[in-house]
Design a protein around this motif. Structure first.
Motif, PDB file in Angstrom:
ATOM      1  N   VAL A 136      -8.224  -3.543   2.231  1.00 26.87           N
ATOM      2  CA  VAL A 136      -7.154  -2.814   2.913  1.00 26.87           C
ATOM      3  C   VAL A 136      -5.834  -3.576   2.930  1.00 26.87           C
ATOM      4  CG1 VAL A 136      -8.764  -1.529   4.355  1.00 26.87           C
ATOM      5  CG2 VAL A 136      -7.802  -3.683   5.202  1.00 26.87           C
ATOM      6  N   GLN A 137      -5.869  -4.882   2.661  1.00 23.46           N
ATOM      7  CA  GLN A 137      -4.628  -5.663   2.614  1.00 23.46           C
ATOM      8  C   GLN A 137      -3.881  -5.452   1.289  1.00 23.46           C
ATOM      9  OE1 GLN A 137      -4.029  -6.954   5.450  1.00 23.46           O
ATOM     10  NE2 GLN A 137      -6.070  -7.171   6.336  1.00 23.46           N
ATOM     11  N   LEU A 138      -4.597  -5.049   0.255  1.00 20.62           N
ATOM     12  CA  LEU A 138      -3.998  -5.032  -1.089  1.00 20.62           C
ATOM     13  C   LEU A 138      -2.866  -4.034  -1.258  1.00 20.62           C
ATOM     14  CD1 LEU A 138      -7.108  -5.571  -3.391  1.00 20.62           C
ATOM     15  CD2 LEU A 138      -5.552  -7.254  -2.391  1.00 20.62           C
ATOM     16  N   PRO A 139      -2.965  -2.785  -0.776  1.00 21.22           N
ATOM     17  CA  PRO A 139      -1.829  -1.877  -0.974  1.00 21.22           C
ATOM     18  C   PRO A 139      -0.519  -2.385  -0.365  1.00 21.22           C
ATOM     19  CG  PRO A 139      -3.797  -0.620  -0.477  1.00 21.22           C
ATOM     20  CD  PRO A 139      -4.157  -2.064  -0.279  1.00 21.22           C
ATOM     21  N   PHE A 140      -0.590  -3.083   0.772  1.00 21.89           N
ATOM     22  CA  PHE A 140       0.626  -3.686   1.331  1.00 21.89           C
ATOM     23  C   PHE A 140       1.184  -4.734   0.369  1.00 21.89           C
ATOM     24  CE2 PHE A 140      -1.166  -2.132   5.376  1.00 21.89           C
ATOM     25  CZ  PHE A 140      -0.028  -1.597   5.968  1.00 21.89           C
ATOM     26  N   LEU A 141       0.315  -5.595  -0.127  1.00 20.13           N
ATOM     27  CA  LEU A 141       0.761  -6.643  -1.047  1.00 20.13           C
ATOM     28  C   LEU A 141       1.308  -6.044  -2.343  1.00 20.13           C
ATOM     29  CD1 LEU A 141      -2.244  -9.052  -0.455  1.00 20.13           C
ATOM     30  CD2 LEU A 141       0.135  -9.517   0.191  1.00 20.13           C
ATOM     31  N   GLN A 142       0.635  -5.014  -2.856  1.00 26.08           N
ATOM     32  CA  GLN A 142       1.106  -4.376  -4.088  1.00 26.08           C
ATOM     33  C   GLN A 142       2.471  -3.717  -3.900  1.00 26.08           C
ATOM     34  OE1 GLN A 142      -2.774  -2.244  -4.434  1.00 26.08           O
ATOM     35  NE2 GLN A 142      -2.532  -2.606  -6.637  1.00 26.08           N
TER      36      GLN A 142
END
Length: 455
Positions: A136-142
């Protein structure tokens, strides 16, 4: 050679599976968070990992800080707890990339090789396959980082010291960001969750480990980060603290969420957080001793002392208050403010006689550095009390010409919000049961340092 992809496992459940809808939701949360974002350059973040409807706005308050340094970050070290598969140590995914609806993120295989020899590091595709705390952290980072590689580690049964050792090996410079994924308390009544989560947040801000798994499901990686951050002289900052009862759930059984940033000092001014406190304490003590014509100690006159700041100086004798004066608003340099308030606490606190020369040696000094004030919006006193964060908030009470404040330290003596507010009203010169629609409240946080020995 065939590329191994870890596909999205919780898209459509924890966050939208449609790329356009997901991008729109993230942008909306980031835009809202930007309105209250401080000017910080984080080396590490702690962010929650529930469904976006519940914890997304809290996570956004951490990720919005990356906008100013997005072009510099090339590697993200992402640690989160395992929820479905038990694992010993820190588990690499055994994959070449992670995938979300926003695209693929390559695994930093060079970084993985740096730690692969460590006995606490394992490889477990099973631990990663359905794990949501990392995904769930990845879309923010992307959304925020234009070009980065990922090193995801699923953290199971392992000592915090072993986590800190891995972080140290991967620490790097400005190109490396560390993200710890963790929620706070689980399924408590709203009031209990606020109290316990407030205590947990205060423990993180003051490096009081260990954080238990009842306090935070990611307690192990959080404790590991705290160990590493303290060794690097970092400063933790609380960005947001809420729970599902504040965002999208009922208040009977809530899950707590917090966002933190850990910052390093600029290369031009390597004054660690602990050293910063030592300088402010020395300035305060020198201001008092100089008033009596006593010798002063040399103090490093760092450039940051010229920046504007608001402080309180507290004097203690044998564990009892001996004077406290300070500034609620910023109107002079940090150097001038702490010196002015030190003398005021010693000589002009109306609750005490002026400090005598023979008391100086037995008086302990505390310095609190205040954040800017934020208004608290509420409908009535019960709503205001529900929004207070014990052990975190300093509170300013205003009603016409009546005004008072308590530093966050006062929660130690008055741990219940109603009790805290009653004494705050009494300090302002009003009855403890007073209330009016015209009452205004403001919150602030503090960084606090105190002397542990005389002089």
């Amino acid at each position: 050679m065939m590329t191994t992809i870890r596909p999205a496992a919780v898209a459509g459940m924890f966050y939208p599976s449609d790329p356009a809808e997901l991008a729109h939701q993230i942008q909306a949360m980031l835009m809202q968070a930007q309105t209250e974002a401080p000017s910080l350059v984080p080396k590490a973040l702690i962010a929650p990992h529930a469904g976006y409807i519940y914890s997304g706005p809290v996570a956004a308050s951490a990720y919005t800080l990356l906008a100013a340094q997005a072009g510099k970050i090339r590697r993200v070290i992402l640690l989160g707890p395992t929820h479905r598969v038990a694992v010993r140590g820190l588990a690499l995914p055994g994959a070449d990339a992670f995938e979300t609806p926003l695209g693929r993120v390559d695994i930093d295989l060079d970084a993985a090789r740096l730690i692969a020899h460590m006995p606490q590091v394992t490889v477990s595709p099973q631990a990663h396959a359905l794990e949501h705390s990392l995904e769930v952290q990845l879309p923010f980072l992307q959304t925020l980082l234009p070009d980065f590689k990922l090193l995801p580690l699923a953290v199971g049964m392992v000592a915090p010291e072993d986590v800190a050792e891995v972080l140290e090996a991967l620490w790097g410079g400005p190109e490396t960001l560390i993200v710890i994924s963790s929620d706070l308390s689980h399924y408590l009544p709203y009031a209990s969750a606020k109290r316990i989560d407030g205590e947990t947040a205060d423990a993180i801000l003051h490096f009081r480990e260990p954080i238990s798994h009842e306090q935070a499901c990611g307690g192990t990686p959080v404790n590991g980060l705290m160990l590493a951050a303290r060794r690097h002289g970092m400063t933790p900052h609380l960005l947001d603290l809420r729970n599902s009862g504040d965002t999208a759930g009922d208040k009977n059984r809530v899950v707590g969420y917090a966002a933190f940033a850990f910052t390093e000092d600029d290369a031009a001014d390597r004054q660690p957080a602990r050293g910063k406190g030592e300088v402010l304490l020395a300035l305060a003590r020198n201001a008092i001793t100089q008033n009596f014509g006593l010798p002063v100690k040399p103090v490093d006159q760092a450039d940051w002392l010229n920046e504007p700041g608001a402080t309180f100086v507290t004097l203690m004798q044998h564990g009892e208050l001996r004077g406290c004066m300070g500034s609620l608003e910023i109107h002079r340099s940090l150097r001038d403010d702490v010196q002015f308030n030190a003398v005021a606490a010693a000589l002009r606190d109306p609750r005490f006689p002026p400090l005598a020369e023979d008391e100086v040696a037995i008086t302990h000094v505390e310095v609190s550095l205040l954040s800017p004030q934020q208004p608290i919006h509420f409908s009535d006193e019960a709503d205001a009390l529900a929004q207070l964060r014990p052990h975190i908030d300093g509170v300013v009470f205003e009603y016409g010409r009546y005004r008072s404040t308590f530093l966050p330290q006062v929660w130690e003596q008055l741990p219940q919000p109603r009790q805290f507010m009653a004494h705050l009203k009494r300090k302002a010169g009003l009855p403890q049961n007073f209330w009016s629609p015209d009452v205004k409240l403001y919150r602030y946080t503090v960084e606090k340092w105190k002397e542990y020995k005389d002089g």
